[in-house]
Design an enzyme around this catalytic site. Structure first.
Site, PDB file in Angstrom:
ATOM      1  N   PRO A  13      88.263  12.802  -8.869  1.00  9.21           N
ATOM      2  CA  PRO A  13      89.692  12.474  -8.817  1.00  9.21           C
ATOM      3  C   PRO A  13      90.225  12.341 -10.237  1.00  9.21           C
ATOM      4  CG  PRO A  13      88.366  10.543  -8.299  1.00  9.21           C
ATOM      5  CD  PRO A  13      87.417  11.696  -8.401  1.00  9.21           C
ATOM      6  N   MET A  14      91.317  13.047 -10.536  1.00  4.49           N
ATOM      7  CA  MET A  14      91.877  13.023 -11.890  1.00  4.49           C
ATOM      8  C   MET A  14      93.394  12.922 -11.811  1.00  4.49           C
ATOM      9  SD  MET A  14      89.435  15.886 -13.743  1.00  4.49           S
ATOM     10  CE  MET A  14      89.336  16.955 -12.306  1.00  4.49           C
ATOM     11  N   CYS A  96      88.296   3.400 -13.238  1.00  4.56           N
ATOM     12  CA  CYS A  96      89.364   3.827 -14.135  1.00  4.56           C
ATOM     13  C   CYS A  96      89.671   2.743 -15.167  1.00  4.56           C
ATOM     14  CB  CYS A  96      90.628   4.161 -13.344  1.00  4.56           C
ATOM     15  SG  CYS A  96      91.988   4.738 -14.381  1.00  4.56           S
ATOM     16  N   ASN A 207      78.410  11.023 -12.142  1.00  5.37           N
ATOM     17  CA  ASN A 207      79.612  11.586 -12.764  1.00  5.37           C
ATOM     18  C   ASN A 207      79.512  11.354 -14.270  1.00  5.37           C
ATOM     19  OD1 ASN A 207      83.012  10.476 -13.105  1.00  5.37           O
ATOM     20  ND2 ASN A 207      82.322  12.590 -13.106  1.00  5.37           N
ATOM     21  N   ARG A 231      86.519  17.206 -15.752  1.00  8.47           N
ATOM     22  CA  ARG A 231      87.304  18.117 -16.585  1.00  8.47           C
ATOM     23  C   ARG A 231      86.757  19.538 -16.617  1.00  8.47           C
ATOM     24  NH1 ARG A 231      86.807  14.794 -21.786  1.00  8.47           N
ATOM     25  NH2 ARG A 231      85.051  13.968 -20.597  1.00  8.47           N
TER      26      ARG A 231
END
Length: 335
Positions: A13-14, A96, A207, A231
């Protein structure tokens, strides 16, 4: 039902990147990779009734809704809303490091309160039948990851969590920007692998710092249940997702580039009729030909022309033709 098979490879998720257009595009490149929404905050859903944030095309499945928040009751309500919107798996963001999530006391700061995270997870699980998962860091600030991470995992396992995605870097909540937090703290893949050995009953995905399919396959061979790529998958989607179904999931065949582009052409035509802007979709496609002949022409045409008023399929067609011409020239030069 836990989508363990699909989580062998997932796209992280970005924020500002993995919107519904991006996910639809990525699904054309891999039928099996697990996709994630951008983080959606529980207050936006529960207090703001921002149901548009849950919008997705059924073709995106398997897709996971990621939620951010720190209030167990509110997150339980948000999880229920996600389930009713069609998400079968919902992920709690405990990783995050941005200022915005810190001010809301959620995201990576939750690593400091594992008991609260466990309470949140239990509330979310009680609220809906969706599989509830957690994405976390190995630690934050002055925490010693080797000490804190096992405690964190024990707490959420006791709350009924069976799958966790671990970003293999600490997060420094003070002194580093979100961008720096993705690059400066050293990676510790060995610690994540050790957690899999210590918690064999947990499904653990890694991750952070994974840049190609061979590296992902190696980590899976070392015992991890899944690898999440961020990314690199966004910036080089052709490299990371085309071929993933065969290399990572053992499929006999998978999507091909021309088929994916044909599917995106149909999707774009449909979205333009509904009022979407071409650039809102094609911005996610800029890296498709990264490293290949024609990549520069592809990026230039889409970047310069897709944002113009009234831009339509002719822009995509021109970019595709430029790539074909460049690749034909490159092939001729090799003869």
């Amino acid at each position: 039902m836990l989508m363990t098979h699909n989580s062998r490879l997932s796209v992280a998720p970005m924020m500002d990147w993995t919107d519904r257009h991006c996910r639809y595009f990525h699904r054309q490149l891999s039928r099996h990779a697990q996709l994630y929404t951008e983080m959606v905050t529980a207050p936006a859903l529960v207090r703001g009734n921002a149901l548009h944030l849950l919008a997705h095309d059924p073709a995106e499945q398997p897709v996971v809704l990621q939620l951010g928040g720190s209030d167990p009751g509110e997150l339980a309500q948000a999880a229920r809303m996600g389930w009713e919107a069609g998400y079968q798996e919902i992920n709690l963001n405990c990783g995050c490091p941005s200022d915005r999530v810190q001010s809301g006391c959620f995201g990576a700061v939750l690593m400091k309160t594992p008991d609260l995270v466990a309470e949140i997870c239990a509330a979310m699980r009680a609220a809906c039948p969706a599989e509830i998962t957690v994405k976390c860091r190995i630690g934050v600030d002055e925490q010693v990851p080797a000490d804190i991470l096992p405690v964190f995992l024990e707490k959420i396992r006791a709350a009924g969590i069976s799958h966790v995605i671990i970003h293999a870097r600490k997060a420094w909540l003070q002194g580093l920007s979100p961008k720096d937090n993705r690059e400066i703290p050293p990676l510790d893949h060995a610690l994540v692998l050790a957690m899999k050995q210590q918690f064999p009953d947990l499904s653990i995905s890694l991750n952070g710092g994974v840049n190609d399919l061979e590296q992902a396959a190696s980590l899976l061979e070392q015992g991890l249940d899944g690898v999440m790529i961020g990314r690199a998958a966004y910036q080089r989607p052709g490299d990371l997702l085309l071929g993933a179904d065969q290399r990572i999931f053992g499929a006999t065949e998978g999507p091909d580039l021309d088929g994916a582009l044909d599917a995106m052409r149909r999707y774009i035509a449909q979205e333009l009729v509904q009022g979407a802007r071409l650039a809102a979709i094609t911005r996610h496609m800029l890296g498709l030909f990264a490293g290949q002949p024609g990549a520069r022409q592809w990026r230039r045409i889409l970047s310069e022309q897709a944002h113009r008023a009234g831009a339509g399929l002719e822009v995509l067609d021109a970019a595709r033709a430029a790539v074909a011409q460049a690749q034909s020239g490159a092939e001729a030069a090799q003869v």
